[in-house]
Enzyme design. Structure first.
Site, PDB file in Angstrom:
ATOM      1  N   TYR A  91       0.831  -1.211   0.000  1.00 64.79           N
ATOM      2  CA  TYR A  91       0.000   0.000   0.000  1.00 64.79           C
ATOM      3  C   TYR A  91       0.862   1.255   0.000  1.00 64.79           C
ATOM      4  O   TYR A  91       1.863   1.336   0.721  1.00 64.79           O
ATOM      5  CB  TYR A  91      -0.954   0.014   1.205  1.00 64.79           C
ATOM      6  CG  TYR A  91      -2.106  -0.972   1.104  1.00 64.79           C
ATOM      7  CD1 TYR A  91      -2.465  -1.576  -0.105  1.00 64.79           C
ATOM      8  CD2 TYR A  91      -2.854  -1.301   2.237  1.00 64.79           C
ATOM      9  CE1 TYR A  91      -3.522  -2.472  -0.180  1.00 64.79           C
ATOM     10  CE2 TYR A  91      -3.922  -2.193   2.171  1.00 64.79           C
ATOM     11  CZ  TYR A  91      -4.249  -2.776   0.963  1.00 64.79           C
ATOM     12  OH  TYR A  91      -5.301  -3.663   0.886  1.00 64.79           O
ATOM     13  N   SER A 121     -13.725  -2.545  -0.835  1.00 63.71           N
ATOM     14  CA  SER A 121     -14.569  -1.741  -1.733  1.00 63.71           C
ATOM     15  C   SER A 121     -16.061  -1.899  -1.418  1.00 63.71           C
ATOM     16  O   SER A 121     -16.871  -2.110  -2.319  1.00 63.71           O
ATOM     17  CB  SER A 121     -14.316  -2.083  -3.203  1.00 63.71           C
ATOM     18  OG  SER A 121     -13.471  -1.129  -3.797  1.00 63.71           O
ATOM     19  N   PRO A 122     -16.439  -1.760  -0.151  1.00 63.70           N
ATOM     20  CA  PRO A 122     -17.867  -1.912   0.191  1.00 63.70           C
ATOM     21  C   PRO A 122     -18.725  -0.827  -0.449  1.00 63.70           C
ATOM     22  O   PRO A 122     -19.930  -1.021  -0.605  1.00 63.70           O
ATOM     23  CB  PRO A 122     -17.879  -1.804   1.719  1.00 63.70           C
ATOM     24  CG  PRO A 122     -16.631  -1.071   2.072  1.00 63.70           C
ATOM     25  CD  PRO A 122     -15.617  -1.479   1.050  1.00 63.70           C
ATOM     26  N   ALA A 136     -18.094   0.223  -3.514  1.00 63.08           N
ATOM     27  CA  ALA A 136     -17.845   0.073  -4.953  1.00 63.08           C
ATOM     28  C   ALA A 136     -16.886   1.145  -5.459  1.00 63.08           C
ATOM     29  O   ALA A 136     -17.059   1.677  -6.567  1.00 63.08           O
ATOM     30  CB  ALA A 136     -19.153   0.082  -5.745  1.00 63.08           C
ATOM     31  N   GLY A 137     -15.901   1.467  -4.628  1.00 64.67           N
ATOM     32  CA  GLY A 137     -14.881   2.438  -5.038  1.00 64.67           C
ATOM     33  C   GLY A 137     -15.418   3.830  -5.275  1.00 64.67           C
ATOM     34  O   GLY A 137     -14.787   4.650  -5.931  1.00 64.67           O
ATOM     35  N   GLY A 138     -16.613   4.094  -4.745  1.00 65.69           N
ATOM     36  CA  GLY A 138     -17.172   5.436  -4.865  1.00 65.69           C
ATOM     37  C   GLY A 138     -17.944   5.679  -6.148  1.00 65.69           C
ATOM     38  O   GLY A 138     -18.673   6.671  -6.264  1.00 65.69           O
ATOM     39  N   PHE A 163     -21.683   6.836  -6.332  1.00 65.28           N
ATOM     40  CA  PHE A 163     -22.165   8.192  -6.083  1.00 65.28           C
ATOM     41  C   PHE A 163     -22.201   9.052  -7.338  1.00 65.28           C
ATOM     42  O   PHE A 163     -22.895  10.053  -7.391  1.00 65.28           O
ATOM     43  CB  PHE A 163     -21.280   8.885  -5.033  1.00 65.28           C
ATOM     44  CG  PHE A 163     -21.174   8.091  -3.768  1.00 65.28           C
ATOM     45  CD1 PHE A 163     -22.289   7.964  -2.929  1.00 65.28           C
ATOM     46  CD2 PHE A 163     -19.995   7.443  -3.427  1.00 65.28           C
ATOM     47  CE1 PHE A 163     -22.202   7.208  -1.761  1.00 65.28           C
ATOM     48  CE2 PHE A 163     -19.906   6.692  -2.259  1.00 65.28           C
ATOM     49  CZ  PHE A 163     -21.013   6.568  -1.430  1.00 65.28           C
TER      50      PHE A 163
END
Lengths: 300, 300, 300
Positions: B53, B210-211, B213-215, B218
């Site tokens: 990371y 990614s709960p 979905a990586g944003g 939105f």
């Protein structure tokens, strides 16, 4: 008719009668009693229900016939299912048909089925569809309670893929005794996804729904239907069948997984067609020619 | 917050904090200590790392904060990963990012992680990705050595399909304790491939990356994002959520597999959103309506 | 050459010779004896047959060579297969090539193979293809009889997916000792379908057919062939190979599943190429670069 040992103390007729359209047949209870007795005379003793068939009405119609002649109960095996909730007057709050495999719903569903069927016990209860929200621990609790109360003798599933089957089985202290799946020369999915392999591995006999591919085989002009129909007609004359329905039943009956086709007709003549098919014999080559016609390409 | 028993002597907070973007937040060590303490106050005690990371920098940043306040170590659980090698100044000879699950690399990777994190032990080490060149026997040797040296307490995997999970497990003398997988209403792959079924079967709680979905949920105007977003908004008002993020977390938390979503934000307000979601309750029907929106077609 | 322990009392050479094109080579029995001896001198002691190779002729050609020099038998391991029936003068009644895994056919097939090969025993018998009409109980009966009669020492399968492998294994009282599958940088199917994972899980060494992708790698202008060929050439110069064939063999030999490539050439120079490849060493990164070239997209 050949009988299939489903569990230690449960035998099914290899041809099963399915009642999902019972409400459309407009039989009186007397007529239904006669129909059931005719099935029994043909060797068909196993009857397949679900709570939801006919919009929650078929079990009740069947139960009224049983009430007219209670001695029928011991001569037959009743299968029913739970786990689907239909958007309906029964569940007016629902926004869509959905699955409910909660303990509460399973217990309620079986109590309704027992009441509707006017019987004290169900021989075999199936979870109707694999539910992505399924909690196997909770299903196991419901099954254990139903079993210890004497309401359900054995348990199984329907339309479960291998990983779903194994997930549920892991929580049960008794083996699932069947998986009711769709198989026909027009529907080979469960050969491809390992479902039938798992049934062979565990020596579990599947119940087969839509053995005639929902009737499309007789009328559809799709490329695959035309191809399969031509092959069924070819095999029909080779094995001395009277119709391609007989060939489709014989194709299932010949398979080593001990498949039990469900006949869904209310006309006793159509039921006899299925029973007649049990006399047919099909070679491995004939079986595979039908399979190849279904696949649409040669064996590798 | 609910705690999940991961292994005999290991409990995780059901919401986990993920630090894959830590290097972008430009926090001082003091600020990071404060942030960690705020997480702990919210009930989040489990922190998810990987060697790679931030291009091999995040563990070190976290370690400097731990060094400022060593008493934090015993209050938290540290997860980290190994098995990916990035084309980078650390490995200048590489022609591409690749996987390395050799014993030598795993041991080296963990030693680096321990040093960077300034700790004596890792609570849970994951193999980051299934490697088609994986030698499960060799991984098992590395794990055994790391365990007996006291460097790693428990082991798991990430992004492993069932056959990969089973292959590795066969060589280990201790059970893999989690599989960290991507799941959201926009990413249902692991429902379809049996991964979640296997976790249910073995009663293993998955970590979920990614709960949200990586944003994309939105902002994306894709057909599926628009459809899912509309359903999340509908459910949001039904269950009294403050935002669709809360609904997405609640959807994961409601599932019987004991899913543990990883929150990846450096803003404590966003972290609180996830924590708030633990108070929401979702019915089976609501859960399935979101699932159906994600699939894009009705349940069969 | 490295030898692979296949079963308690059976070792294979890691490079295997395959004879599916033997009938095309127009060798005299004397020439074939010489060829077999040259293979043995190179360390290749395992020879792969099938009843159907060369339209049911290859086993017989091989058997005539063995008869010329019977002392060869003890120096080699003979693999053969059963379960496919070719539309041919041998089975003039067939309407298509099909599968027959009945006990009767398996016993007949092995008796023919023994006669054609002029030997008393087969070291390893494989079911050639998974058969959707397979009755594992019946195959087990055939295998048990063949084993107790001393005609076949060990049993395996070819081209079986995991669910098919498990279904058959469930009925056998001895472990299946191999799965002969197609693997090459142009054919990654068994990495994707879990076949190789299951072999790793059970520590079973696979035999590999078409290790050179049927030769298309040398000539095809398809996008994938061009891409893989370029990568093989790149790795060839990195590891000091003499040709891309050597790299393809080395790629299989490097994998931890103990893959045993089958070389199908009748030219001893080509066979030597395979043997030469056993001296090559390939790093995890090089192995994965070839895998990525085969997939056509990067590792996630």
């Amino acid at each position: 008719m050949k009988r299939i040992q489903i569990a230690e103390n449960l035998e099914f007729s290899q041809i099963i009668h399915g009642l999902w359209r019972l409400s459309e047949w407009k039989m009186t209870s007397e007529q239904l009693v006669t129909f059931i007795e005719e099935c029994i005379d043909l060797g068909i003793t196993t009857f397949d229900h679900a709570d939801i068939y006919g919009g929650y009405t078929c079990e009740e119609i069947f139960g009224k016939a049983l009430a007219l002649k209670p001695e029928l109960r011991e001569k037959i095996q009743i299968v029913t299912k739970c786990g689907i909730k239909l958007k309906s007057s029964k569940f007016p709050e629902l926004k869509m048909n959905h699955y409910d495999t909660s303990k509460e719903h399973i217990l309620m569903s079986v109590n309704n089925s027992l009441e509707n069927l006017q019987t004290d016990y169900i021989d075999l209860l199936l979870v109707h569809r694999p539910n992505p929200f399924m909690n196997p621990k909770e299903i196991a609790e419901a099954f254990n309670q139903l079993h210890s109360e004497g309401k359900v003798r054995y348990f199984g599933v329907s339309n479960f893929l291998p990983s779903q089957f194994n997930a549920l089985q892991a929580y049960l202290n008794m083996p699932l005794v069947t998986n009711q799946i769709e198989v026909s020369p027009m529907q080979l999915e469960h050969f491809e996804k390992g479902t039938i392999d798992l049934l062979l591995e565990k020596d579990i006999a599947p119940m087969i729904w839509s053995p005639l591919a929902g009737g499309q085989i007789f009328t559809s002009q799709s490329e695959s239907a035309v191809r399969v129909r031509a092959m069924l007609e070819e095999i029909s004359s080779e094995i001395g069948a009277n119709s391609i329905d007989e060939v489709m039943y014989a194709w299932l009956l010949a398979h080593p997984a001990k498949m039990m086709p469900i006949v869904g007709s209310g006309k006793i003549e159509r039921v006899k067609t299925a029973v007649e098919s049990t006399k047919l014999r099909m070679s491995a080559e004939q079986w595979l020619r039908i399979y190849v016609a279904g696949m649409g390409h040669n064996l590798p």
